[in-house]
Design an enzyme around this catalytic site. Structure first.
Site, PDB file in Angstrom:
ATOM      1  CB  VAL A 188      -5.310 100.129  70.281  1.00 23.18           C
ATOM      2  CG1 VAL A 188      -4.327  99.795  71.392  1.00 23.18           C
ATOM      3  CG2 VAL A 188      -5.810  98.840  69.627  1.00 23.18           C
ATOM      4  N   GLY A 189      -5.565 103.191  70.970  1.00 24.24           N
ATOM      5  CA  GLY A 189      -5.107 104.375  71.685  1.00 24.24           C
ATOM      6  C   GLY A 189      -6.192 104.988  72.543  1.00 24.24           C
ATOM      7  CG  ASN A 192       2.027  98.774  61.584  1.00 22.30           C
ATOM      8  OD1 ASN A 192       1.663  99.786  61.005  1.00 22.30           O
ATOM      9  ND2 ASN A 192       1.191  97.991  62.233  1.00 22.30           N
ATOM     10  N   PRO A 249       2.886  93.884  63.715  1.00 20.32           N
ATOM     11  CG  PRO A 249       4.393  92.677  62.399  1.00 20.32           C
ATOM     12  CD  PRO A 249       3.529  93.897  62.384  1.00 20.32           C
ATOM     13  CB  ALA A 309      -5.256  88.088  80.535  1.00 19.94           C
ATOM     14  NE  ARG A 310      -7.423  87.904  73.986  1.00 15.84           N
ATOM     15  CZ  ARG A 310      -6.919  88.636  72.994  1.00 15.84           C
ATOM     16  NH1 ARG A 310      -5.811  88.220  72.387  1.00 15.84           N
ATOM     17  NH2 ARG A 310      -7.507  89.750  72.616  1.00 15.84           N
ATOM     18  CG  HIS A 354       0.566  89.687  70.610  1.00 13.88           C
ATOM     19  ND1 HIS A 354      -0.400  89.187  71.455  1.00 13.88           N
ATOM     20  CD2 HIS A 354      -0.015  90.706  69.932  1.00 13.88           C
ATOM     21  CE1 HIS A 354      -1.514  89.880  71.306  1.00 13.88           C
ATOM     22  NE2 HIS A 354      -1.313  90.795  70.382  1.00 13.88           N
ATOM     23  CB  THR A 371      -8.940  93.223  70.124  1.00 18.07           C
ATOM     24  OG1 THR A 371      -7.629  93.492  69.620  1.00 18.07           O
ATOM     25  CG2 THR A 371      -9.527  92.025  69.411  1.00 18.07           C
TER      26      THR A 371
END
Length: 321
Positions: free
Chosen positions: A16-17, A105, A131, A160-161, A185, A238
């Protein structure tokens, strides 16, 4: 007096980064980008790779380098992607897999925010880690940082999806589908169907307008919430959509656009909640970050789903405590 170019810090440069970094390099928003990762070789390699790319004709000559938290003292925007991502178990991941990262996290965001807030109280902090809602809640309620400047990518990508799914069903450009996903999310997030429109026509009138099959609310919600999991189970992660989501927020802040996006923020009086939950609702985004939270009206179906998503988010926040 010379004008200081905008500076971006990226914490965590895994998949992702890496997407965030690539998008930031091409965005034209930043004159300097500092990348930080617990894997220092990874950070140095990502920065060097992008440094080489700046010699190509279509790439801005950004000062990109690896560094440490001291380098973030004068950052304008900090994007956090740190922490492990979901993994596919037997049969693939589920849409609830993000919640399983809460304890791990939660610790990482606390350590990261402690390092940032020792050095910088002015930067916009945009969080991508999952999360998401629980991580944003910790970052925004446990540390001394301006309220609106701690926010998450929220349901920008989920929205967007949704627009993509509706557009595909109707056979139109998704740029002309308007609507937001609200709440988590994750699997309890839901579309605000009462606000969806195409060409000025609301959701319930779209089937007749486009001579298409009607779209069932529950079925469509499930398809949208499973969309990210479908990508993950096909390629293993993703990244593209979330990278663009983070840069979308950064652009609105740096250019003071006052755009409206469904970012994750802590509620302060909206929907009867004050400081006890962080979730995605449409917000006005400008130079102060979240400048206004919009308490959009909901119909009965949406209110029922709002109650369910708040319960789900609060359970995940508790798991991250």
């Amino acid at each position: 007096m010379p004008i200081k170019p905008h500076k971006l810090g990226i914490i965590g440069v895994g998949r992702v980064g890496d997407a965030v970094l690539s998008d930031a390099m091409m965005s034209g928003l930043f004159g300097e980008i500092c990348v930080i990762d617990v894997n220092e070789d990874m950070a140095a390699g990502q920065a060097l790779d992008q440094h080489h790319a700046t010699a190509l004709p279509n790439v801005t000559n950004v000062d990109v380098h690896a560094g440490g938290y001291d380098d973030l003292a004068d950052a304008d925007v900090i994007i956090i992607t740190a922490g492990p991502s979901i993994t596919a178990g037997k049969g693939g991941a589920t849409s609830a897999a993000r919640r399983e990262l809460a304890a791990t996290n939660g610790k990482i965001i606390r350590a990261t925010m402690a390092e940032i807030t020792r050095r910088n109280h002015d930067a916009a902090i945009i969080i991508c880690s999952n999360p998401l809602d629980a991580v944003v809640h910790i970052a925004s309620t446990e540390f001394d940082h301006p309220r609106g400047l701690v926010l998450g990518t929220g349901t920008i990508l989920d929205s967007a999806r949704m627009c993509r799914v509706v557009a595909d069903h109707l056979g139109v450009d998704p740029d002309y589908v308007r609507g937001y996903m609200i709440g988590e999310h994750g699997p309890s997030g839901f579309p605000m169907f009462s606000g969806v429109n195409v060409g000025g026509v609301g959701f319930d009138g779209l089937a007749e307008l486009f001579d298409s099959d009607p779209m069932d609310r529950d079925e469509l919600t499930e398809r949208i919430n499973d969309a990210g999991t479908d990508v993950f189970n096909l390629k293993g992660w993703t990244s593209a959509g979330i990278g663009q989501s983070a840069l979308t927020i950064a652009r609105s802040i740096l250019l003071d656009e006052h755009a409206v996006y469904p970012v994750c923020t802590t509620l302060h009086g909206q929907y009867g909640h004050d400081g006890d939950v962080s979730m995605s609702v449409p917000c006005v985004i400008g130079v102060k970050g979240v400048e206004r939270i919009l308490e959009v009206p909901l119909d009965d179906w949406e209110q029922e789903h709002l109650n369910a998503t708040i319960t789900a988010i609060q359970e995940t926040i508790a798991a991250a405590s």
